[in-house]
Motif scaffolding. Structure first.
Motif, PDB file in Angstrom:
ATOM      1  N   ILE A  58       0.867  -1.124   0.058  1.00 17.02           N
ATOM      2  CA  ILE A  58      -0.085  -0.055   0.002  1.00 17.02           C
ATOM      3  C   ILE A  58       1.064   1.298  -0.059  1.00 17.02           C
ATOM      4  N   LEU A  59       1.811   1.150   0.756  1.00 15.10           N
ATOM      5  CA  LEU A  59       2.710   2.303   0.707  1.00 15.10           C
ATOM      6  C   LEU A  59       3.546   2.533  -0.575  1.00 15.10           C
ATOM      7  N   VAL A  60       4.143   1.266  -1.019  1.00 18.32           N
ATOM      8  CA  VAL A  60       5.063   1.522  -2.154  1.00 18.32           C
ATOM      9  C   VAL A  60       4.207   1.839  -3.310  1.00 18.32           C
ATOM     10  N   ILE A  61       3.031   1.306  -3.634  1.00 25.05           N
ATOM     11  CA  ILE A  61       2.178   1.602  -4.780  1.00 25.05           C
ATOM     12  C   ILE A  61       1.704   2.929  -4.967  1.00 25.05           C
ATOM     13  N   ASN A  62       1.084   3.443  -3.795  1.00 25.54           N
ATOM     14  CA  ASN A  62       0.422   4.800  -3.518  1.00 25.54           C
ATOM     15  C   ASN A  62       1.279   5.752  -3.520  1.00 25.54           C
ATOM     16  N   LEU A  63       2.423   5.856  -2.909  1.00 26.10           N
ATOM     17  CA  LEU A  63       3.229   7.123  -2.910  1.00 26.10           C
ATOM     18  C   LEU A  63       3.526   7.584  -4.091  1.00 26.10           C
ATOM     19  N   PRO A  64       4.170   6.762  -5.235  1.00 26.56           N
ATOM     20  CA  PRO A  64       4.422   7.410  -6.407  1.00 26.56           C
ATOM     21  C   PRO A  64       3.386   8.110  -6.898  1.00 26.56           C
ATOM     22  N   PHE A  65       2.235   8.060  -7.096  1.00 33.23           N
ATOM     23  CA  PHE A  65       1.065   8.451  -7.356  1.00 33.23           C
ATOM     24  C   PHE A  65       0.990   9.969  -6.747  1.00 33.23           C
ATOM     25  N   ILE A  66       1.175   9.911  -5.481  1.00 32.33           N
ATOM     26  CA  ILE A  66       1.143  11.184  -4.703  1.00 32.33           C
ATOM     27  C   ILE A  66       2.494  12.211  -5.209  1.00 32.33           C
ATOM     28  N   ALA A  67       3.462  11.481  -5.290  1.00 39.53           N
ATOM     29  CA  ALA A  67       4.829  12.277  -5.784  1.00 39.53           C
ATOM     30  C   ALA A  67       4.428  12.825  -7.220  1.00 39.53           C
ATOM     31  N   GLY A  69       1.828  13.319  -8.685  1.00 37.49           N
ATOM     32  CA  GLY A  69       0.507  14.392  -9.135  1.00 37.49           C
ATOM     33  C   GLY A  69       0.680  15.496  -7.980  1.00 37.49           C
ATOM     34  N   TYR A  70       1.947  15.612  -7.481  1.00 40.53           N
ATOM     35  CA  TYR A  70       1.957  16.897  -6.397  1.00 40.53           C
ATOM     36  C   TYR A  70       1.609  18.059  -6.896  1.00 40.53           C
ATOM     37  N   ARG A  71       1.931  18.210  -8.113  1.00 35.11           N
ATOM     38  CA  ARG A  71       1.494  19.753  -8.632  1.00 35.11           C
ATOM     39  C   ARG A  71       0.011  19.729  -8.988  1.00 35.11           C
ATOM     40  N   GLY A  74      -1.595  19.854  -4.928  1.00 31.15           N
ATOM     41  CA  GLY A  74      -0.862  20.850  -3.965  1.00 31.15           C
ATOM     42  C   GLY A  74      -0.150  20.310  -2.884  1.00 31.15           C
ATOM     43  N   GLY A  75       0.828  21.022  -2.308  1.00 28.14           N
ATOM     44  CA  GLY A  75       1.740  20.612  -1.482  1.00 28.14           C
ATOM     45  C   GLY A  75       1.026  20.046  -0.185  1.00 28.14           C
ATOM     46  N   ALA A  76       0.073  20.800   0.487  1.00 29.85           N
ATOM     47  CA  ALA A  76      -0.603  20.436   1.782  1.00 29.85           C
ATOM     48  C   ALA A  76      -1.367  19.222   1.806  1.00 29.85           C
ATOM     49  N   PHE A  77      -1.922  18.940   0.420  1.00 28.58           N
ATOM     50  CA  PHE A  77      -2.590  17.918   0.464  1.00 28.58           C
ATOM     51  C   PHE A  77      -1.982  16.565   0.056  1.00 28.58           C
ATOM     52  N   ALA A  78      -0.888  16.861  -0.635  1.00 27.41           N
ATOM     53  CA  ALA A  78       0.228  15.649  -1.073  1.00 27.41           C
ATOM     54  C   ALA A  78       0.883  15.383   0.307  1.00 27.41           C
ATOM     55  N   ILE A 134      -5.937  10.321  -8.140  1.00 27.67           N
ATOM     56  CA  ILE A 134      -4.829  10.979  -8.555  1.00 27.67           C
ATOM     57  C   ILE A 134      -4.327  10.282  -9.923  1.00 27.67           C
ATOM     58  N   ALA A 135      -4.069   9.003  -9.686  1.00 23.44           N
ATOM     59  CA  ALA A 135      -3.731   8.074 -10.998  1.00 23.44           C
ATOM     60  C   ALA A 135      -4.606   8.687 -12.111  1.00 23.44           C
ATOM     61  N   ALA A 136      -5.902   8.392 -12.043  1.00 25.87           N
ATOM     62  CA  ALA A 136      -6.888   8.532 -13.220  1.00 25.87           C
ATOM     63  C   ALA A 136      -6.907  10.043 -13.573  1.00 25.87           C
ATOM     64  N   LEU A 137      -6.541  11.060 -12.921  1.00 29.15           N
ATOM     65  CA  LEU A 137      -6.301  12.369 -13.103  1.00 29.15           C
ATOM     66  C   LEU A 137      -5.123  12.581 -14.069  1.00 29.15           C
ATOM     67  N   LEU A 138      -4.081  12.059 -13.835  1.00 32.40           N
ATOM     68  CA  LEU A 138      -2.744  11.921 -14.300  1.00 32.40           C
ATOM     69  C   LEU A 138      -2.703  11.396 -15.744  1.00 32.40           C
ATOM     70  N   ILE A 139      -3.540  10.185 -15.976  1.00 28.65           N
ATOM     71  CA  ILE A 139      -3.717   9.656 -17.363  1.00 28.65           C
ATOM     72  C   ILE A 139      -4.887  10.400 -18.207  1.00 28.65           C
ATOM     73  N   SER A 140      -5.939  10.799 -17.292  1.00 30.18           N
ATOM     74  CA  SER A 140      -6.907  11.537 -18.345  1.00 30.18           C
ATOM     75  C   SER A 140      -6.225  12.819 -18.911  1.00 30.18           C
ATOM     76  N   LYS A 141      -5.360  13.391 -18.109  1.00 28.88           N
ATOM     77  CA  LYS A 141      -4.571  14.737 -18.683  1.00 28.88           C
ATOM     78  C   LYS A 141      -3.649  14.376 -20.079  1.00 28.88           C
ATOM     79  N   SER A 142      -3.555  13.133 -20.057  1.00 28.66           N
ATOM     80  CA  SER A 142      -2.389  12.915 -21.262  1.00 28.66           C
ATOM     81  C   SER A 142      -3.415  12.139 -22.237  1.00 28.66           C
ATOM     82  N   SER A 143      -4.711  11.926 -22.127  1.00 31.83           N
ATOM     83  CA  SER A 143      -5.585  11.502 -22.938  1.00 31.83           C
ATOM     84  C   SER A 143      -6.833  12.266 -23.655  1.00 31.83           C
ATOM     85  N   TYR A 144      -7.064  12.379 -24.791  1.00 30.07           N
ATOM     86  CA  TYR A 144      -8.231  13.165 -25.416  1.00 30.07           C
ATOM     87  C   TYR A 144      -9.300  12.356 -25.128  1.00 30.07           C
TER      88      TYR A 144
END
Length: 282
Positions: A58-67, A69-71, A74-78, A134-144
């Motif tokens: 849970i730690l290893v798989i989740n944290l990369p998406f937080i990192a 999707g930092y921008r 936001g910093g406080a939420f991350a 967060i993962a879905a947001l990042l993927i959707s931003k790169s897809s039309y």
């Protein structure tokens, strides 16, 4: 002082959410080899298949998406999300929960309920325990073609298909029930009974209906100027935002003045600002 109280409240919600999600996972799902959807589901599936510790996954798989999707978040939420996920990982590693029931249906429903409650409370506190959105947001931003909801749905289809292959059809079906219970609990905790719904009303008695909604429900009403497609006659179109508990009252008011009125009800993701509800002062 108010900010300190607000942060203390948010931290309390996150801590309660961590223990609720941990209870749902260890007290219900893990012993039955059921999984949830999203990134948590991926972690649980890998744990079941390879025997790796869920607390670590849970730690290893989740944290990369937080990192990554930092921008976007936001910093406080991350930061809060990182601490919350680390807290959930620690909870799974060190806190002992009893195995509540061997009944598969109860396990799926209540396991999903407690996980959903944990995720929902964490979100109310300003953090996430699962990086799916967060993962879905990042993927959707790169897809039309894919929106956030489409990415989440596609991800869960892949997860439950893999669960059917590795864990069996029965476990996959119960896992879908777990995901459904969790998602409904999250929705309720985020939106609650105050979830807003938009109503559009087309009626020849629009003025009477407008006054009734403002008087009886104390709701703001917007009036659009429209034209009938068949009659070509000018028509006032009413638009108002109510909670889902008030939908029946609006329909009853409309029916009282015009049984032939055209009413459209549609869900809203959110509503804020403006005069959603008029407060009456003594």
């Amino acid at each position: 002082m108010q900010r300190l109280i607000r942060e203390a409240r948010n931290s309390t919600l996150i801590v309660i959410g961590i223990f609720s999600a941990g209870f749902g996972l260890k007290g219900f799902l893990m012993s039955s080899h059921f999984i949830d959807g999203g990134v948590t589901g991926i972690s649980m599936l890998l744990s079941n298949v390879f025997g790796w510790p869920l607390a670590v996954l849970i730690l290893v798989i989740n944290l990369p998406f937080i990192a990554v999707g930092y921008r976007q978040i936001g910093g406080a939420f991350a930061l809060k999300s990182t601490l919350a996920i680390a807290g959930l990982s620690a909870c799974l590693a060190f806190v002992r929960f009893p195995d509540i029931t061997p009944d598969k249906l109860l396990t799926a429903v209540f396991g999903g309920f407690f996980i959903g409650a944990g995720i929902g409370l964490a979100i109310r506190g300003g953090a996430v325990l699962d990086g799916t959105e967060i993962a879905a947001l990042l993927i959707s931003k790169s897809s039309y073609l894919l929106k956030v909801g489409d990415v989440i749905m596609l991800l869960n289809v892949i997860i439950f298909a893999a669960a059917a292959f590795f864990l069996g059809i029965e476990s996959a079906l119960y896992s879908m029930l777990t995901y459904f219970a969790a998602s409904k609990t999250v929705d309720f905790l985020i939106h609650g009974v105050e979830e807003h719904t938009a109503i559009t009303i087309v009626s020849v008695s629009s003025e009477e209906i407008r006054q009734a909604i403002i008087r009886d429900l104390r709701r703001g009403v917007t009036v659009y100027k429209g034209r009938g497609g068949l009659s070509n006659a000018e028509q006032d179109i009413l638009f108002c935002v109510v909670t889902r508990l008030e939908i029946g009252r609006v329909k009853a008011l409309v029916d009282e003045f015009d049984r032939e009125a055209f009413v459209v009800v549609h869900e809203l993701a959110d509503a804020f600002g403006g005069v959603v509800k008029r407060h009456v002062h003594a």
